[in-house]
Design a protein around this motif. Sequence first.
Motif, short mmCIF file in Angstrom:
data_model
loop_
_atom_site.label_atom_id
_atom_site.label_comp_id
_atom_site.label_asym_id
_atom_site.label_seq_id
_atom_site.Cartn_x
_atom_site.Cartn_y
_atom_site.Cartn_z
N ALA A 78 -8.16 -4.85 2.26
CA ALA A 78 -7.44 -5.71 3.19
C ALA A 78 -7.99 -5.56 4.60
O ALA A 78 -8.45 -4.47 5.00
N VAL A 79 -7.94 -6.64 5.35
CA VAL A 79 -8.35 -6.64 6.76
C VAL A 79 -7.23 -7.29 7.57
O VAL A 79 -6.72 -8.35 7.19
N ALA A 80 -6.84 -6.64 8.68
CA ALA A 80 -5.79 -7.17 9.54
C ALA A 80 -6.15 -6.86 10.99
O ALA A 80 -6.96 -5.97 11.27
N GLY A 81 -5.53 -7.58 11.91
CA GLY A 81 -5.79 -7.32 13.32
C GLY A 81 -5.26 -8.42 14.21
O GLY A 81 -4.55 -9.33 13.76
N THR A 82 -5.63 -8.36 15.47
CA THR A 82 -5.09 -9.28 16.46
C THR A 82 -5.53 -10.72 16.25
O THR A 82 -6.63 -10.99 15.76
N ARG A 83 -4.66 -11.63 16.64
CA ARG A 83 -5.00 -13.05 16.64
C ARG A 83 -5.80 -13.42 17.89
O ARG A 83 -6.28 -14.55 18.00
N PRO A 105 -10.05 -3.86 12.48
CA PRO A 105 -11.17 -3.83 13.43
C PRO A 105 -10.73 -3.81 14.89
O PRO A 105 -11.36 -3.17 15.73
N GLU A 106 -9.64 -4.52 15.21
CA GLU A 106 -9.17 -4.60 16.59
C GLU A 106 -7.71 -5.04 16.59
O GLU A 106 -7.34 -5.95 15.84
N ALA A 107 -6.89 -4.42 17.43
CA ALA A 107 -5.47 -4.75 17.47
C ALA A 107 -4.97 -4.72 18.91
O ALA A 107 -5.54 -4.03 19.77
N ARG A 108 -3.90 -5.46 19.16
CA ARG A 108 -3.22 -5.46 20.45
C ARG A 108 -1.76 -5.11 20.23
O ARG A 108 -1.10 -5.71 19.39
N VAL A 130 -9.00 -9.15 1.32
CA VAL A 130 -7.62 -9.62 1.25
C VAL A 130 -7.08 -9.73 2.67
O VAL A 130 -7.14 -8.75 3.42
N THR A 131 -6.56 -10.89 3.06
CA THR A 131 -6.01 -11.06 4.40
C THR A 131 -4.81 -11.99 4.36
O THR A 131 -4.55 -12.66 3.37
N GLY A 132 -4.11 -12.04 5.52
CA GLY A 132 -3.00 -12.97 5.68
C GLY A 132 -3.44 -14.31 6.20
O GLY A 132 -2.60 -15.18 6.48
N LEU A 133 -4.75 -14.52 6.37
CA LEU A 133 -5.34 -15.78 6.82
C LEU A 133 -4.88 -16.20 8.22
O LEU A 133 -4.91 -17.38 8.57
N ALA A 134 -4.48 -15.23 9.04
CA ALA A 134 -4.13 -15.55 10.42
C ALA A 134 -5.40 -15.86 11.21
O ALA A 134 -6.50 -15.47 10.82
N ARG A 135 -5.25 -16.53 12.32
CA ARG A 135 -6.40 -16.78 13.18
C ARG A 135 -6.81 -15.47 13.85
O ARG A 135 -6.04 -14.53 13.94
N GLY A 136 -8.04 -15.40 14.30
CA GLY A 136 -8.52 -14.18 14.94
C GLY A 136 -9.26 -13.29 13.96
O GLY A 136 -10.18 -13.73 13.27
#
Length: 226
Positions: A34-39, A153-156, A64-70
């Motif tokens: 899975a990959v997640a992070g900031t939009r 990779p990057e989060a806010r 695997v992702t939530g398909l959010a932008r960013g």
Amino acid sequence: MNADCTAVRQMENTSILYRVGAPLDAVLRRCPVAVAGTREPTQWGRRMARELGRRLAEEGCAVVTGLARGIDEEAVAGALEAGGCVVGVLPYLLERDGGLNPRAVWLLRMATLHDALASVVAENPVKDDGCIRAWLAMRNRVIARMASALVVPEARFKPARWGTRYAVEHALTAGRLVLMFKPLAKSDDMIKAYVYFRQRGAVVVADVDDVIDIVERQCRRRRKTV
């Protein structure tokens, strides 16, 4: 395009998901990460996410992702450009008028363009405006249990409605390894997010090569236990 119902064994439990695109068995037989992070990533964050998606695909891992932008979107693009497999987990599949969720349309078109394999799943078949916020948070439970590891990779940092936090918390609760990059940008919200996740058990990685080495070990262990 119609959604069909499929039962998916997700390590500890079995959930019923609605799906369009490739059969999940065909996608998840590859080690899912899975990959997640900031939009709102920096240019560095975008490059890292896209490179991460590409390298995971080249190593035979499904993204695997939530398909959010960013960050999500960049990781998906990198994986598909490399001809890899992607699973998008959405809060719902169909709009109220019966049309497919626009993010699902985007992923399936991208997969066709690159001759790659993609599947889109959701626990809920049809959009309900009153439930969207709760569904957005809860889809991270599906993402966490579907994947062998989660990479940020990057989060806010956000005080509320912070999707990356939900992803990390569900992954840690499910016993998944969480990997995160040390932020290159020195903005307060990125540093705060970095400290927050590190205190909760995320493992800091130096670069994409570091991620691939760790993920390969995780996937070997997963293959022995499946």
